[in-house]
Design a protein around this motif. Structure first.
Motif: not given
Length: 360
Positions: A28-32
């Motif tokens: 989701n193109n989010e930083a884990p």
């Protein structure tokens, strides 16, 4: 072994879920981000007299972001240890925390980092460290009327009065415990423990078991005391210095520690009794003044903070002794009894205490 197999599968599932969360964030193109319960806060702790200190369900959470310079390294370290644990559980093999450190010294930087991360993972997954197949090397020693089998079938005999046995690194795997001990005595210091060995203490008075964690106990020493209590159902006494540090060590055996509260069930022994050295003993036995030391500022603040701990209200006897220390403003090591006579500890003090009930 069917149980182990199911349990191992469950651990693997837990780890897979963490990884899945990371992959989902990335897609989701989010930083884990990883979420860990905060292990260093008293606010996260509740006290239950039957279990000791334990982590409450609504614990505050620390988030470890992969895109933030201050936590990116920790994020990488946790993932690395998770991958090691996954392999260990899958292959049903064990590694020590030391092995993990040497797996990637560059990434971890120090042994302490590995120790902390393993505990963080244990807490995050809510799974005891041994079930993650990670063992600690023990620093504790044990001696006395005790035989048992290690997980690999090695027979351990603790009867030798000249040599103590190192506490096992794999307490969960111990079986066939045989003992006719009448009590277990936790000894704070290695020096006192060695003295008891030299004086053949475990056979003279009545069969017993002595164990030392050499100061602040490691997890294996605590697990061992708990295992003996669960198996033998005999009294557990603590012999510590009459100072705030000794009392704190005894509290860790009895009630657990904040940092390991998530594993309280297997680590605490609520039945631990304070045998000595009691602040009231110093007066009762007229220990010479030159064997006593004034409390330092640090001692006083440690004593004050101990007295504020949630569990002390259930221990009026301990409270009274600690208040006496507060009033007299002195402390003493177990060795101070030698000022009365060289073998006073083993020939008079302990036998009288154990015969006539001088503990709180």
């Amino acid at each position: 072994d069917g149980f182990d197999h199911c349990y191992n599968k469950e651990i693997l599932n837990h780890i897979e879920n963490v990884i899945l969360g990371i992959v989902t964030s990335l897609s989701n193109n989010e930083a884990p981000v990883l979420s860990l319960p905060n292990r260093s806060s008293w606010a996260n702790i509740s006290f239950d007299s039957a279990i000791g200190l334990q982590m409450s369900s609504g614990s505050s959470i620390t988030t470890i972001r992969s895109d933030c310079p201050s936590s990116a390294t920790k994020f990488a370290q946790i993932l690395k240890v998770l991958s090691v644990v996954y392999r260990l559980v899958q292959s049903n093999s064990y590694a020590t925390k030391r092995d993990i450190y040497y797996n990637d010294t560059q990434l971890f930087g120090s042994q302490t980092t590995v120790d902390r991360i393993v505990d963080d993972i244990s807490c995050m997954l809510k799974i005891p460290r041994r079930s993650l197949h990670v063992l600690a090397t023990s620093k504790g020693l044990i001696s006395g009327d005790l035989c048992y089998l290690e997980e690999d079938g090695t027979r351990i005999d603790c009867h030798s009065s000249s040599n103590a046995v190192a506490v096992s690194s794999n307490i969960g795997g111990i079986r066939n415990i045989v003992s006719s001990a009448k009590f277990v005595m936790i000894v704070e210091k290695d020096a006192t423990f060695q003295r008891l060995l030299d004086d053949n203490f475990c056979t003279k008075l009545s069969p017993c078991i002595i164990i030392t964690g050499k100061g602040m106990p490691d997890v294996n020493s605590r697990l061992m005391v708990r295992k003996l209590w669960d198996t033998l159902h005999i009294p557990i006494f603590a012999l510590v210095d009459a100072d705030p540090h000794g009392i704190e060590i005894m509290c860790i055996y009895k009630y657990g520690s904040v940092a390991m509260s998530f594993e309280a069930h297997s680590l605490t022994v609520p039945s631990v009794m304070w045998l000595g050295l009691l602040p009231s003993d110093l007066q009762r036995l007229r220990v010479p003044d030159d064997a006593l030391t004034p409390l330092s500022k640090r001692d006083e603040s440690k004593l004050n903070s101990l007295l504020k701990r949630p569990y002390l209200t259930s221990q009026p006897g301990w409270q009274k002794e600690m208040e006496l220390m507060q009033q007299t403003k002195v402390k003493a090591e177990i060795q101070s009894l030698a000022a009365i006579s060289p073998d006073f500890l083993t020939s008079t003090y302990l036998p009288n205490k154990l015969r006539y009930g001088g503990w709180v």
